[in-house]
Design a protein around this motif. Structure first.
Motif, PDB file in Angstrom:
ATOM      1  N   GLN A 127      16.777  92.491   1.092  1.00  0.00           N
ATOM      2  CA  GLN A 127      15.684  93.257   1.450  1.00  0.00           C
ATOM      3  C   GLN A 127      16.174  94.279   0.934  1.00  0.00           C
ATOM      4  N   LEU A 128      16.795  95.513   0.911  1.00  0.00           N
ATOM      5  CA  LEU A 128      16.707  96.371   0.101  1.00  0.00           C
ATOM      6  C   LEU A 128      16.949  96.030  -1.415  1.00  0.00           C
ATOM      7  N   GLN A 129      16.867  94.958  -2.152  1.00  0.00           N
ATOM      8  CA  GLN A 129      17.283  94.486  -3.185  1.00  0.00           C
ATOM      9  C   GLN A 129      18.246  95.131  -3.347  1.00  0.00           C
ATOM     10  N   VAL A 130      19.170  96.065  -2.732  1.00  0.00           N
ATOM     11  CA  VAL A 130      21.174  95.473  -3.319  1.00  0.00           C
ATOM     12  C   VAL A 130      22.085  94.311  -3.367  1.00  0.00           C
ATOM     13  N   ASN A 131      22.617  94.400  -4.232  1.00  0.00           N
ATOM     14  CA  ASN A 131      23.813  93.973  -3.544  1.00  0.00           C
ATOM     15  C   ASN A 131      25.300  94.022  -2.413  1.00  0.00           C
ATOM     16  N   PRO A 132      25.406  93.003  -2.123  1.00  0.00           N
ATOM     17  CA  PRO A 132      25.911  92.820  -1.148  1.00  0.00           C
ATOM     18  C   PRO A 132      27.325  93.985  -1.691  1.00  0.00           C
ATOM     19  N   GLU A 133      27.397  93.769  -2.511  1.00  0.00           N
ATOM     20  CA  GLU A 133      29.141  94.794  -2.830  1.00  0.00           C
ATOM     21  C   GLU A 133      28.508  96.052  -3.116  1.00  0.00           C
ATOM     22  N   ASN A 134      27.452  96.809  -3.060  1.00  0.00           N
ATOM     23  CA  ASN A 134      26.792  97.724  -3.095  1.00  0.00           C
ATOM     24  C   ASN A 134      26.303  98.264  -1.596  1.00  0.00           C
ATOM     25  N   CYS A 135      26.959  97.742  -0.420  1.00  0.00           N
ATOM     26  CA  CYS A 135      26.321  97.716   0.784  1.00  0.00           C
ATOM     27  C   CYS A 135      27.849  98.468   1.658  1.00  0.00           C
ATOM     28  N   ILE A 136      27.238  99.002   2.981  1.00  0.00           N
ATOM     29  CA  ILE A 136      28.757  99.848   2.843  1.00  0.00           C
ATOM     30  C   ILE A 136      28.008  99.042   4.560  1.00  0.00           C
ATOM     31  N   MET A 137      28.437  97.932   5.719  1.00  0.00           N
ATOM     32  CA  MET A 137      27.977  98.016   7.313  1.00  0.00           C
ATOM     33  C   MET A 137      28.875  98.943   8.232  1.00  0.00           C
ATOM     34  N   VAL A 138      28.720  99.476   8.671  1.00  0.00           N
ATOM     35  CA  VAL A 138      29.138 100.022  10.137  1.00  0.00           C
ATOM     36  C   VAL A 138      28.775  99.523  10.983  1.00  0.00           C
ATOM     37  N   GLY A 139      30.014  99.657  12.432  1.00  0.00           N
ATOM     38  CA  GLY A 139      28.971  99.211  13.410  1.00  0.00           C
ATOM     39  C   GLY A 139      30.847  99.063  14.325  1.00  0.00           C
ATOM     40  N   ASN A 140      30.619  98.936  15.908  1.00  0.00           N
ATOM     41  CA  ASN A 140      31.232  99.099  16.336  1.00  0.00           C
ATOM     42  C   ASN A 140      32.212  97.235  17.003  1.00  0.00           C
ATOM     43  N   ASP A 141      31.224  96.569  16.321  1.00  0.00           N
ATOM     44  CA  ASP A 141      32.118  95.265  16.853  1.00  0.00           C
ATOM     45  C   ASP A 141      33.312  94.527  15.807  1.00  0.00           C
ATOM     46  N   LYS A 142      34.316  94.057  16.676  1.00  0.00           N
ATOM     47  CA  LYS A 142      34.962  93.627  15.219  1.00  0.00           C
ATOM     48  C   LYS A 142      34.817  92.101  14.492  1.00  0.00           C
ATOM     49  N   GLN A 143      33.952  91.638  15.092  1.00  0.00           N
ATOM     50  CA  GLN A 143      33.667  90.198  14.947  1.00  0.00           C
ATOM     51  C   GLN A 143      31.808  90.655  14.058  1.00  0.00           C
ATOM     52  N   GLU A 144      31.311  90.958  15.199  1.00  0.00           N
ATOM     53  CA  GLU A 144      30.073  90.885  14.930  1.00  0.00           C
ATOM     54  C   GLU A 144      29.427  91.197  13.576  1.00  0.00           C
ATOM     55  N   ASP A 145      30.400  92.521  13.194  1.00  0.00           N
ATOM     56  CA  ASP A 145      29.923  93.540  12.475  1.00  0.00           C
ATOM     57  C   ASP A 145      30.485  93.509  11.177  1.00  0.00           C
ATOM     58  N   MET A 146      31.226  93.422  11.362  1.00  0.00           N
ATOM     59  CA  MET A 146      32.809  93.728  10.075  1.00  0.00           C
ATOM     60  C   MET A 146      32.388  91.955   9.541  1.00  0.00           C
ATOM     61  N   ALA A 147      31.344  91.374   9.395  1.00  0.00           N
ATOM     62  CA  ALA A 147      31.637  89.882   9.070  1.00  0.00           C
ATOM     63  C   ALA A 147      30.577  89.914   8.104  1.00  0.00           C
ATOM     64  N   ALA A 148      30.200  91.006   7.698  1.00  0.00           N
ATOM     65  CA  ALA A 148      29.323  91.621   6.329  1.00  0.00           C
ATOM     66  C   ALA A 148      30.305  91.515   5.704  1.00  0.00           C
TER      67      ALA A 148
END
Length: 239
Positions: free
Chosen positions: A173-194
């Protein structure tokens, strides 16, 4: 340089005790529909519908559709018999739950800094709520939903956390490759799954959720304030 930052909402941009929030939300919602369906049966059906969304792997059906197909048969009602009451709840009662969150001005500062540095920003909250409820919580956080390039809600999503397909859909949707994305979150399992699809990850520690040993890479971690400092100084993941 990374081109997009995905932000979790609850416990990340919007500080809150998620368990306390869900408990109060469920109680108020069940109370609202008590004249239509038994509150205990309603709650069971709501959890079943949520579980169905989390388990879904079919990319031809939205989370909203998955929920309805699971939820409605369990309460033995047609959609039109209960949806107007649910809509009224989200319009009038849901906003009163804002006291269950503890907004921080740092959230807005983080988003403004990311935009200033040219990042696309997205709200990557688990899309098991309708748009109206998620946009309301964005408002609680003191944020303007219009600045985000994408916001995951159950109407526009086909997967949930921690499935890799959830993160890939946002990347598309962002038209950005995953390797050019940073996922920020507080859930060690659900968010870091990125990290499973090549995204970099930053674990926010303020309202940390950890269900046990993590299988995912964590590339940076600290408080939301620490993240802001790194972002402004273009250090760490934000070089």
């Amino acid at each position: 340089m990374k081109k997009a930052i995905l932000f979790d909402l609850d416990g990340t941009l919007l500080p809150m005790d998620t368990d306390r929030f869900i408990k109060n939300y469920m109680r108020e919602l069940a109370k609202k529909v008590a004249h239509i369906v038994d509150p205990e049966e309603f709650s069971k059906a709501l959890w079943a519908g949520t579980s169905a969304m989390i388990k879904n792997r079919d990319d031809s059906i939205t989370n909203e559709q998955v929920f309805e197909e699971s939820f409605l048969p369990l309460i033995k009602l047609e959609k039109q018999a209960i949806w107007p009451t649910l809509d009224e709840f989200y319009a009038n009662t849901f906003p009163t739950l804002s006291h269950l969150s503890s907004p921080t001005p740092i959230a807005k500062q983080v988003i403004e800094a990311a935009l200033k540095q040219g990042y696309k920003v997205a709200v990557a909250t688990n899309p098991v709520f309708p748009k109206v409820a998620i946009y309301e919580r964005i408002k609680w956080a003191g944020l303007d939903d219009s600045v985000f390039s994408h916001i995951t809600v159950y109407e526009n999503s086909y997967f949930t956390k921690p499935h890799p397909q959830y993160y890939q859909h946002i990347s598309n949707q962002l038209q950005v490759n995953p390797e050019n994305c940073i996922m920020v979150g507080n859930d060690k399992q659900e968010d870091m799954a990125a990290s499973a699809i090549g995204m970099k990850t930053y674990l926010v520690e303020d309202w940390l959720i950890d269900r046990g040993e993590s299988l995912y890479n964590i590339d940076g971690q600290g408080t939301l304030a620490h993240l802001y400092e790194q972002l402004v100084n273009r250090s760490g993941l934000f070089k």
